[in-house]
Motif scaffolding. Sequence first.
Motif, short mmCIF file in Angstrom:
data_model
loop_
_atom_site.label_atom_id
_atom_site.label_comp_id
_atom_site.label_asym_id
_atom_site.label_seq_id
_atom_site.Cartn_x
_atom_site.Cartn_y
_atom_site.Cartn_z
N THR A 119 0.66 -1.25 0.12
CA THR A 119 0.01 -0.16 0.12
C THR A 119 0.81 1.22 -0.13
O THR A 119 0.54 2.28 -0.53
CB THR A 119 -1.02 0.19 1.16
N CYS A 120 2.02 1.16 0.53
CA CYS A 120 2.76 2.45 0.94
C CYS A 120 2.99 3.09 -0.48
O CYS A 120 3.33 2.80 -1.35
CB CYS A 120 4.03 2.26 1.55
N PRO A 121 2.53 4.53 -0.60
CA PRO A 121 2.52 5.38 -1.88
C PRO A 121 4.08 5.66 -2.36
O PRO A 121 4.34 6.05 -3.27
CB PRO A 121 1.66 6.56 -1.65
N HIS A 122 4.79 5.63 -1.08
CA HIS A 122 6.13 6.11 -1.12
C HIS A 122 7.27 4.78 -1.68
O HIS A 122 8.21 4.89 -1.45
CB HIS A 122 6.58 7.19 -0.33
N LYS A 123 6.76 3.77 -1.45
CA LYS A 123 7.28 2.38 -1.39
C LYS A 123 8.49 2.37 -0.56
O LYS A 123 9.78 1.98 -0.73
CB LYS A 123 7.95 2.24 -2.98
N ALA A 124 8.08 2.82 0.86
CA ALA A 124 9.23 3.02 1.72
C ALA A 124 9.18 1.86 2.46
O ALA A 124 10.05 1.78 3.70
CB ALA A 124 8.84 4.20 2.82
N VAL A 125 8.46 0.59 2.08
CA VAL A 125 8.24 -0.50 3.03
C VAL A 125 9.31 -1.78 2.54
O VAL A 125 9.07 -2.07 1.29
CB VAL A 125 7.15 -1.04 3.31
N ASP A 126 10.15 -2.27 3.07
CA ASP A 126 10.82 -3.52 2.65
C ASP A 126 10.54 -4.79 3.65
O ASP A 126 10.04 -4.46 4.97
CB ASP A 126 12.38 -3.46 2.70
N GLU B 111 2.92 2.13 14.00
CA GLU B 111 2.47 3.47 14.60
C GLU B 111 3.37 4.48 14.08
O GLU B 111 4.68 4.27 13.88
CB GLU B 111 2.71 3.20 16.22
N LEU B 112 2.94 5.57 14.13
CA LEU B 112 3.67 6.71 13.76
C LEU B 112 4.00 7.57 15.31
O LEU B 112 3.06 7.62 15.94
CB LEU B 112 2.76 7.89 13.17
N PRO B 113 5.20 7.79 15.62
CA PRO B 113 5.49 8.30 16.97
C PRO B 113 4.62 9.57 17.44
O PRO B 113 4.31 9.36 18.62
CB PRO B 113 7.12 8.72 16.70
N ALA C 14 12.86 7.01 3.36
CA ALA C 14 11.76 6.94 2.42
C ALA C 14 10.53 7.35 3.08
O ALA C 14 9.78 7.76 2.20
CB ALA C 14 12.07 5.46 1.76
N CYS C 15 10.33 6.79 4.28
CA CYS C 15 8.89 7.16 4.89
C CYS C 15 8.71 8.67 4.77
O CYS C 15 9.33 9.50 5.53
CB CYS C 15 9.03 6.47 6.15
N GLN C 16 7.44 8.92 4.44
CA GLN C 16 7.01 10.58 4.58
C GLN C 16 6.04 10.80 5.52
O GLN C 16 5.45 11.57 5.71
CB GLN C 16 6.39 10.82 3.20
N ALA C 17 6.13 9.74 6.40
CA ALA C 17 5.26 9.67 7.66
C ALA C 17 3.38 10.11 7.49
O ALA C 17 3.17 10.97 8.18
CB ALA C 17 5.77 10.72 8.62
N CYS C 18 3.04 9.38 6.49
CA CYS C 18 1.48 9.88 6.10
C CYS C 18 0.54 9.19 7.03
O CYS C 18 -0.35 9.38 7.39
CB CYS C 18 1.44 9.59 4.79
N GLY C 19 1.32 7.74 7.64
CA GLY C 19 0.34 6.93 8.34
C GLY C 19 -0.59 6.25 7.59
O GLY C 19 -1.64 5.53 8.39
N ILE C 20 -0.50 6.19 6.41
CA ILE C 20 -1.66 5.21 5.81
C ILE C 20 -1.40 3.93 6.17
O ILE C 20 -2.43 3.24 6.25
CB ILE C 20 -1.45 5.44 4.10
N CYS C 21 -0.12 3.49 6.01
CA CYS C 21 -0.04 2.08 6.66
C CYS C 21 -0.49 1.83 7.85
O CYS C 21 -0.97 0.84 8.16
CB CYS C 21 1.43 1.64 6.33
N ALA C 22 -0.11 2.58 8.92
CA ALA C 22 -0.72 2.48 10.21
C ALA C 22 -2.10 2.20 10.33
O ALA C 22 -2.62 1.13 11.14
CB ALA C 22 -0.23 3.73 11.05
S1 SF4 Z 1 3.84 6.22 7.02
FE1 SF4 Z 1 3.56 4.14 6.15
S2 SF4 Z 1 2.47 4.44 4.10
FE2 SF4 Z 1 3.18 6.58 4.74
S3 SF4 Z 1 5.14 6.81 3.69
FE3 SF4 Z 1 5.58 5.86 5.76
S4 SF4 Z 1 5.53 3.67 5.34
FE4 SF4 Z 1 4.50 4.61 3.58
#
Ligand code: SF4
Lengths: 644, 225
Positions: free
Chosen positions: A461-468, A499-501, A482-490
């Motif tokens: 799902t991560c729109p920024h492909k920040a997950v491995d 969790e987002l801190p 790479a993560c932009q802290a959008c919290g979509i994944c959470a």
């Molecule tokens: S918060 Fe999750 S979905 Fe958003 S950029 Fe980071 S890893 Fe990707």
Amino acid sequence: MGSPQAENRTGVFFCNCDGKFSDILDFRAIISSLDLASGEIVQEVPGLCKEEGQIQLSQSIRAASLNGLVIAGCREDRLNKACLHTANQHGIGPYRTAFVNLQDLCVNVHNSGGPLNQKAAHITQQALVGLRLQAPVEELKLQIFPAVMVIGRGEAAAEVAAEALKQQPVILVDEVAPPGLDLAASYAGCRVTAVSGQAGRFNVTLQGPEEETQVRVGAIVIALDTPKQIDPALNLPEAEGIVGVSSFRLEAEQDWHGKSVAFVMGDGESQQSTARALELALELREKYGARVEFFFTQMQVAGKDLEYRYRLAREKGVRFNRYIDPPDVHVNVLGVTLKYNDPQLTASVPSRALVDYLVAGEVDLPAPETAGLSKALQVNMGPGGFFQPDNIHLLPARSNREGVYFVGACHHPVHALDTALEAKAVAAKLARFAHGCVNLPQLQAVVDSEKCALCLTCYRTCPHKAVDINFEAEAARIDPLACQACGICAAECPAKAIELPRFHNRQVMAQLGYAGKVIAFACENSGLAAAELAGVLSRKYPAEVELIKVPCAGNIDAAYMLRAFENGAEGALLLTCHAGSCKSLLGHARAEARLQRTREVLASAGIKPERVRLQTLAANAAHKFVQSVSNLVESIEHGDGETR
Amino acid sequence: MIVAEAKTLEEIFQLVEPFKKILVAGCGGCVTVCMAGGAKEVGLLASAIRLSRRNNQLEVLEQTVLRQCEYEFNRELSSSVSEVEAVLSLACGVGVQSLAEQNPDKPVLPGLNTKFMGLPLEQGVWAERCQGCGECVLDKTFGICPITRCSKSLLNGPCGGSQGGKCEIDPDVPCAWQLIYDKAISLGQVDRLRHIQPVKDWSKSRDGGPRKVVRGDVRLDEIGQ
Ligand code: SF4
Ligand code: SF4
Ligand code: SF4
Ligand code: SF4
């Protein structure tokens, strides 16, 4: 994921703005209604933006040895700066200091009275529980590769390579090293087939004519050359004497004295094409005195120097002809005949021009490698088969992945005019990687590997492909760079392992315990900004509307919405950016999907599904914010929200 | 993995109707991965139930264990179970039954409909791939299961209902035997399909009654005896 700060000693300071807020807010009532945990204190201070105010703040911090601050007051920058400075002097970091904008969220937008005081208490309390439950923010030191890989050939690639070389090693792919550049390596005739790793630590697989090579770089720039094509809208015949602007050469041994040339520009072509045409037209006039006819329908003058070149060409005697429909073009032994309707002339007889050559405007086509490279690098494509989705947050040169950038026409023809400037802008982004090390606070999403079931939802799902996938830990791993802290994944994770801190589930759930009858979940990038602007503009709306701040609408968990109703809320609103301008690309779509699901739950529980709504708005849409919250409140007051 | 799907909320509200305090018990295994019964869904369902009973108080506890099909993991639930009148399990049918066996005096209710053994074709779409027939034939059918993917479980297909590569039951369902033939052709091994498969011994499947796998070499009580 860390647990809350071991010892929480937070102080809440209400700045009454030298009594200005005291007329409207009843600070006594507000203070007495706050729920304080042990170690927490609360005070009213006359003017925190002044020196005396800061001295008082300092004394209170020392007296209670505070390690957290909630400052509730006006929106002024100097208040924030002064408090952060004092906090810093006492070793209280920026993540232990929270500001509550009483001015714009309360004082300016609601009439005085009980609901206003309750809202002021609530938003302050939300900031307080946020800090209470906030885990210490770690400072990360990441080792990265300083080298950058430039993919492409031609002007754009050479330009960005030259810029980047001033600060870091450059590896060029698919290009013979241009002379004069001291490249770390160049791989001519190689293709990128796969990329693993993340920004700062990419591992690129290159397929050469004979063998495969692995190259490690911190960042990647895509600067592919784009093929050009005569604008098909011009409907020109294929004939000798008609050429595209990029293939027309003046340096041929030909003598242009006494010749005539027509330039025909289309409507949808690039500025680069217009710029080049004007340049050639000028040269033909100035150097050879040739007759030059320039046909256009809309003169593009918005790009760099275009207006200047256009005026100069006029002065030098280039004849400009505006057309409505593209000229009718025929070629015979005499030359090229153009038949056109001059909108300046009323006569219905078409005008004619006979010239020796016709130079046609061109459009860019996507580079043929675009789709393959987009797949290998996992970067999204945009309109017309070019790179880069049409999204304001990605412009000018970012891809959806951190550490992957674009230069030149390959991401859109509109970017081709000033590649030099774009190359500089990208080099500024690349500078982050140049030192082999990046320091940053851990504010990005974190996976609890104990809880992770490796369902791959976040990875997909991560729109920024920040997950491995971390195969050793058998868990997903989110890259902090790479993560932009959008919290979509959470909000998607079925194991609640992410969790987002600063927007931890426990923080938001606790904040929901102090929220009003109508809750607006507000994306920081749009809804929250619009609500604050409503304050600046003093646009009134009902005081039962309270905000819950989220980093992106894609972080609004269905569980948050349901919890709001469980707590007695009568309505909820999701404030999101427009689909095409969501900073996290998918935020709006995910919010929409969860809205539907929540509505189904509400309906089966006997609550009108329309009690939860979604409103898209831009950061400057204060009126839309006011309108949407007011509408919701009104419909709650009118209709019976329960269906049973 | 085992793929399951939530029962409708109306059904669930009816199931829990007689109780005043329940536990919604999630499973961290297959149903977390297929997004039907992990910690997240437990939270959402618990909220939904509380909302539906907002005028008729019902207390809902929430807890998720690693795998509900293991007695040991389920013991972690014992104190919550002892507090409630009923357990609503969001595991597959196996999990529901293991909880029921372990808690003979408590109603254990299924919150999901267990569907099949399958895989995600993409995020949010799961497809059936195996029926646990007890005697796998995938070697003979080029890795495509005719028991599961042929609507009639034919061993010597296709039947006359195969049209344009699709099964007669639904134009969206590919004919498994078409897939098998296509694969055989691409491998240049169509000859192998000329063998008529003998009648399958269905007693090794469900037809032989409930099954059990016993591994003497890993059993501990054998040695202990
Ligand atoms: S918060 Fe999750 S979905 Fe958003 S950029 Fe980071 S890893 Fe990707
Ligand atoms: S979504 Fe959650 S459970 Fe699934 S892989 Fe990511 S962290 Fe693990
Ligand atoms: S109880 Fe069912 S869903 Fe859970 S792990 Fe076991 S088989 Fe999978
Ligand atoms: S043949 Fe039997 S065991 Fe093999 S995949 Fe099909 S149903 Fe499963």
